[in-house]
Design a protein around this motif. Structure first.
Motif: not given
Length: 307
Positions: A165-172
């Motif tokens: 979830a962190d990775v998704i939020v950081e890269n969206r």
């Protein structure tokens, strides 16, 4: 000549489950491209079939495919959880001989890259009904971190759901399923049989289409209809769905609904709807798995109503 796009999963087992039905009605809750529907109609010349689907592309195809059966076929558009309620209120429930639901995304939807179901797709959609308001893009790009964590844990059963979830939020924002799957790939579980992003895509797809809610709703509608002698077959593709079906079928088979701690029965001990026909789920045979690798995940459970 119309090209048949794919062979439905557990095609032999479905025919075996719905054979020698005599006269009456079978409801195919998830018609798709008409594979199971056509097999049931061929095996039962006196059966009429009501088929449901929310995908207009599938409806257009199957309307042509099933046209040869004439007035034996009625096709209805919509989510099966709501349409089946209408059907059960309109027909004589004593005429219903079978109900089939093949839960999940169809092979054709997976193969159509513009639908955004595949991890290699250049879009991010995943709606089974193209007119539905919620898409994968909304989920991935607009959900809060805590909302993403919830679906990754509950629907994808991913252990490192917080990191993903962190990775998704950081890269969206993400514009495609392909870009999303590439970003999260290093953090996904690796197995020999499935792509690393499979569980992520599964979780998002379930959320977009409310798949578990749909399954629970259709099971509730079947239970409340008090069908006297229908056979119910549910085909699922992952443990969450199969667990729901197994638990509901087991509950339907119980006569007493009193809590375990009750000193004596006070419910009347007359709530049994029928019997479970499958102690273990029916799975695909080896030759089918070789022809259609997606069938390896299919599990079918059967329940015989007997009221």
């Amino acid at each position: 000549m119309q090209e048949i796009p794919h062979i439905p999963v557990l095609y032999r087992e479905v025919v075996d489950a719905f054979t020698d039905l005599g006269e009456g009605i079978v409801i195919d809750c998830t018609m798709g491209y008409g594979g199971h529907s056509s097999l049931i109609l061929e095996a039962n010349p006196n059966i009429k079939l009501i088929a449901i689907d929310q995908d207009q592309t599938a409806i257009d195809f199957s309307t042509k495919r099933l046209a040869k059966y004439g007035d034996r076929v009625t096709i209805k558009k919509g989510r099966f959880s709501s349409v089946i309620k209408e059907i059960l209120s309109e027909v004589n429930v004593a005429d219903i001989k079978g109900i089939l639901a093949d839960i999940g995304v169809s092979s054709l939807q997976l193969d159509q890259k513009d639908r955004g179901f595949s991890y290699g797709s250049e879009t991010l959609d995943m709606r089974m009904d193209k007119d539905a308001p919620l898409s994968a893009s909304n989920v991935v790009n607009e959900y809060s971190k805590s909302e993403l964590e919830k679906i990754l844990l509950e629907y994808g059963e991913l252990r490192n759901y917080k990191k993903i979830a962190d990775v998704i939020v950081e890269n969206r924002p993400f514009l495609s399923a392909k870009a999303l799957s590439e970003i999260v790939k290093p953090y996904m579980p690796r197995g020999k049989k499935i792509h690393p992003a499979t569980l992520l895509m599964q979780a998002i797809r379930i959320e977009v289409n409310n798949e578990l809610g749909e399954l629970k709703s259709v099971l509730k509608s079947i239970e409340e209809a008090k069908l006297p002698h229908a056979k119910v077959a549910i085909i699922s593709f992952h443990s969450l769905e199969d667990r729901i079906v197994k638990q509901e079928f087991a509950r339907w088979a119980k006569s007493c609904t009193c809590p375990p701690e009750a000193f004596r029965c006070s419910c009347g001990n007359d709530h049994q709807l029928g019997k479970v026909l499958t102690k273990k789920p029916i799975t695909a045979q080896e030759d089918e798995i070789k022809e259609n690798v997606r069938s390896r995940s299919a599990k079918m459970r059967l329940f015989q109503m007997d009221l």
